[in-house]
Scaffold this motif. Structure first.
Motif, PDB file in Angstrom:
ATOM      1  N   VAL A   8       0.848  -1.187   0.000  1.00 54.02           N
ATOM      2  CA  VAL A   8       0.000   0.000   0.000  1.00 54.02           C
ATOM      3  C   VAL A   8       0.884   1.237   0.000  1.00 54.02           C
ATOM      4  CG1 VAL A   8      -1.902  -1.179   1.132  1.00 54.02           C
ATOM      5  CG2 VAL A   8      -0.183   0.008   2.515  1.00 54.02           C
ATOM      6  N   LEU A   9       0.358   2.328  -0.540  1.00 56.11           N
ATOM      7  CA  LEU A   9       1.144   3.542  -0.701  1.00 56.11           C
ATOM      8  C   LEU A   9       1.061   4.473   0.504  1.00 56.11           C
ATOM      9  CD1 LEU A   9       0.202   4.304  -4.418  1.00 56.11           C
ATOM     10  CD2 LEU A   9       2.181   3.045  -3.536  1.00 56.11           C
ATOM     11  N   PHE A  10      -0.077   4.423   1.212  1.00 52.97           N
ATOM     12  CA  PHE A  10      -0.241   5.269   2.399  1.00 52.97           C
ATOM     13  C   PHE A  10      -1.452   4.765   3.177  1.00 52.97           C
ATOM     14  CE2 PHE A  10      -1.987   7.454  -1.365  1.00 52.97           C
ATOM     15  CZ  PHE A  10      -3.338   7.541  -1.040  1.00 52.97           C
ATOM     16  N   GLU A  11      -1.627   5.293   4.361  1.00 55.03           N
ATOM     17  CA  GLU A  11      -2.734   4.892   5.207  1.00 55.03           C
ATOM     18  C   GLU A  11      -4.066   5.345   4.608  1.00 55.03           C
ATOM     19  OE1 GLU A  11      -2.840   3.142   8.446  1.00 55.03           O
ATOM     20  OE2 GLU A  11      -1.125   2.484   7.240  1.00 55.03           O
ATOM     21  N   PRO A  12      -5.129   4.574   4.799  1.00 56.61           N
ATOM     22  CA  PRO A  12      -6.439   4.974   4.272  1.00 56.61           C
ATOM     23  C   PRO A  12      -6.819   6.388   4.713  1.00 56.61           C
ATOM     24  CG  PRO A  12      -6.532   2.740   5.134  1.00 56.61           C
ATOM     25  CD  PRO A  12      -5.192   3.278   5.514  1.00 56.61           C
ATOM     26  N   GLY A  13      -7.225   7.205   3.734  1.00 61.61           N
ATOM     27  CA  GLY A  13      -7.670   8.555   4.011  1.00 61.61           C
ATOM     28  C   GLY A  13      -6.571   9.596   4.105  1.00 61.61           C
ATOM     29  N   ALA A  14      -5.305   9.185   4.023  1.00 62.34           N
ATOM     30  CA  ALA A  14      -4.214  10.139   4.259  1.00 62.34           C
ATOM     31  C   ALA A  14      -3.959  11.076   3.084  1.00 62.34           C
ATOM     32  CB  ALA A  14      -2.922   9.381   4.592  1.00 62.34           C
ATOM     33  N   LYS A  15      -4.197  10.616   1.865  1.00 61.61           N
ATOM     34  CA  LYS A  15      -3.866  11.417   0.693  1.00 61.61           C
ATOM     35  C   LYS A  15      -4.873  11.172  -0.423  1.00 61.61           C
ATOM     36  CE  LYS A  15       1.148  11.057   1.466  1.00 61.61           C
ATOM     37  NZ  LYS A  15       2.435  10.645   0.841  1.00 61.61           N
ATOM     38  N   PHE A  16      -4.825  12.043  -1.409  1.00 59.94           N
ATOM     39  CA  PHE A  16      -5.573  11.839  -2.649  1.00 59.94           C
ATOM     40  C   PHE A  16      -4.636  11.208  -3.676  1.00 59.94           C
ATOM     41  CE2 PHE A  16      -8.559  12.569  -6.013  1.00 59.94           C
ATOM     42  CZ  PHE A  16      -7.787  12.826  -7.113  1.00 59.94           C
ATOM     43  N   TYR A  17      -5.101  10.163  -4.325  1.00 55.82           N
ATOM     44  CA  TYR A  17      -4.300   9.485  -5.345  1.00 55.82           C
ATOM     45  C   TYR A  17      -5.270   8.818  -6.312  1.00 55.82           C
ATOM     46  CZ  TYR A  17      -1.338   5.682  -7.248  1.00 55.82           C
ATOM     47  OH  TYR A  17      -0.684   4.805  -8.060  1.00 55.82           O
ATOM     48  N   TYR A  18      -5.351   9.343  -7.503  1.00 55.73           N
ATOM     49  CA  TYR A  18      -6.303   8.840  -8.497  1.00 55.73           C
ATOM     50  C   TYR A  18      -5.927   7.425  -8.897  1.00 55.73           C
ATOM     51  CZ  TYR A  18      -9.466   9.005 -12.479  1.00 55.73           C
ATOM     52  OH  TYR A  18     -10.480   8.762 -13.370  1.00 55.73           O
ATOM     53  N   ASP A  19      -6.853   6.498  -8.750  1.00 54.77           N
ATOM     54  CA  ASP A  19      -6.494   5.094  -8.771  1.00 54.77           C
ATOM     55  C   ASP A  19      -7.637   4.247  -9.322  1.00 54.77           C
ATOM     56  OD1 ASP A  19      -5.749   2.497  -8.165  1.00 54.77           O
ATOM     57  OD2 ASP A  19      -5.465   2.850  -6.027  1.00 54.77           O
TER      58      ASP A  19
END
Length: 420
Positions: free
Chosen positions: A214-225
């Motif tokens: 995973v790239l980051f914790e849930p809810g931590a950032k915006f990342y179009y996916d």
């Protein structure tokens, strides 16, 4: 957002439109397909505060939107042709309108470079990440029926999702899950470009994502996916007990009164349609992608529509015709995504224009609605080849809105594209 063109990891999220990254179409060798997902990752550690976008209401037409007179039409013609020339776009269809202001509907260039057949307003087009607006609408209808809740964890519906006990359906829809975008995976890019007519299953697509941390914790950032939408499509299928294509057709497309909008189950592409041209190929050379199988985009980018339907869908989507007011209000709560752009639940707000864009090999689209003027803008084109790092659909959107709504210019920052 693009569904496919691959970009640098920091950008991989925005095509099938606005955020159209996907390799759901990849860029140059691997980077081309991330475009519709344009996964722009914010560097802020904490979630950006949600900003509520006013729900459009039947207010008087804004005086700031001009009458679409012949003189304005000539300005728009010139602006569209300039973008076509600079970005080397074969053909484009544009529709712009607002109540009491007239309408501007034009087709420029060619639909088929081999025969020289002209682009016309009635052609069917692949719409890439605009598919996300249909998938999320399907999910929100189930929310209204009390069958799912936006704050349910995805693990309640789909097993084996990294952080599945903590990632919510809301975070998937607003692009804040932290999951890796499958369309940026090198193996996916090779599989797609080596045989672009092959089918992909949702489970295959998820496997490309889940092998990455995973790239980051849930809810931590915006990342179009795009991975997020594949999961939401599976939720719709599990809860409804019906194939996603069938549910979207019967519960979203038909109730919205759309006549030429299709969720294909394979490479079918109803006539008449434009040919689409892409450089998201194994060699990097431009190819005709018309008959490529869009199953790799599935719930994130596989759908087909036309100008008339999208003009109608723009208002339906932005005003929440198919949803309860409370659920539509949740949809329109946007988070800071990119400079000047907020992203809600499968929808964006860019300087007041509400809607989505789309991109997948050979095609791009933009469908947006400006509540203040009750204005609708739709742009459809038959290439996804970037120009100086920008999606061609963004260039058209900016050129058009600079003329008619200078206080509300549709624009996205140019982003580096790897793989060319």
């Amino acid at each position: 957002m693009t569904t496919h063109r691959r970009r640098s990891a920091a950008v991989a999220a925005v095509a099938a439109g606005l955020l159209a990254l996907p390799v759901a179409a990849g860029a140059g060798p691997a980077a081309a397909y991330a475009r519709d997902a344009q996964g722009y990752a914010r560097d802020t550690a904490a979630p950006a505060p949600a900003v509520t976008v006013p729900v459009p209401s039947p207010t008087p037409v804004s005086d700031e939107f001009p009458r679409l007179t012949p003189a304005v039409a000539r300005q728009l013609d010139d602006a569209v042709r300039k973008v076509m020339t600079e970005a080397k776009v074969p053909g484009v269809i544009v529709a712009l309108s607002a109540p009491g202001k007239g309408e501007y509907v034009r087709a420029f260039g060619v639909a088929d470079k081999a025969t020289g057949a002209p682009m016309t307003p009635g052609l069917n087009m692949r719409i890439g990440s605009e598919t996300k607006t249909f998938t999320v609408t399907a999910l929100l209808e189930l929310v209204d029926e009390g069958k799912v809740a936006l704050d349910d964890p995805i693990g309640k519906y789909v097993a084996g999702v990294p952080n599945g006990d903590r990632i919510t359906l809301r975070q998937l829809a607003e692009m804040r899950s932290g999951l890796f975008n499958y369309s940026e995976d090198e193996g996916f890019f090779k599989a797609l470009t080596s045989d672009p007519r092959r089918p992909f299953t949702p489970q295959e697509l998820l496997s490309y994502s889940f092998k990455h941390p995973v790239l980051f914790e849930p809810g931590a950032k915006f990342y179009y996916d795009n991975t997020n939408l594949i999961l939401l499509g599976l939720v719709v299928e599990k809860v409804s007990g019906r194939p996603l294509a069938d549910y979207v057709d019967q519960e979203v497309v038909k109730p919205a009164g759309l006549k030429h909008t299709l969720f294909p189950t394979g490479a079918e592409f109803p006539e008449p349609h434009a040919h689409g041209y892409t450089d998201q190929t194994a060699t990097g050379r431009t190819e005709d992608a018309t008959d490529w199988n869009p199953s790799w985009g599935w719930a994130a980018g596989a759908m087909i529509s036309d100008l008339t339907d999208l003009r109608s869908w723009a208002k339906t989507l932005a005003t929440g015709t198919l949803l309860t007011p409370a659920t539509q209000a949740e949809r329109l709560k946007v988070i800071d995504a990119l400079p000047g752009a907020g992203y809600g639940l499968g929808i964006f707000n860019i300087h007041g224009w509400i809607g989505h864009n789309g991109s997948l090999p050979g095609y791009e689209s933009l469908t947006v609605y400006l509540p203040q003027a009750q204005a609708t803008l739709v742009v459809l084109l038959n290439t996804d080849t970037a120009y100086q790092g920008s999606e061609p659909s963004t260039l058209f959107g900016r050129a058009i809105t600079e003329i008619v709504t200078p206080e509300h210019v549709f624009t996205l920052p140019a982003q580096p594209v790897t793989g060319h």
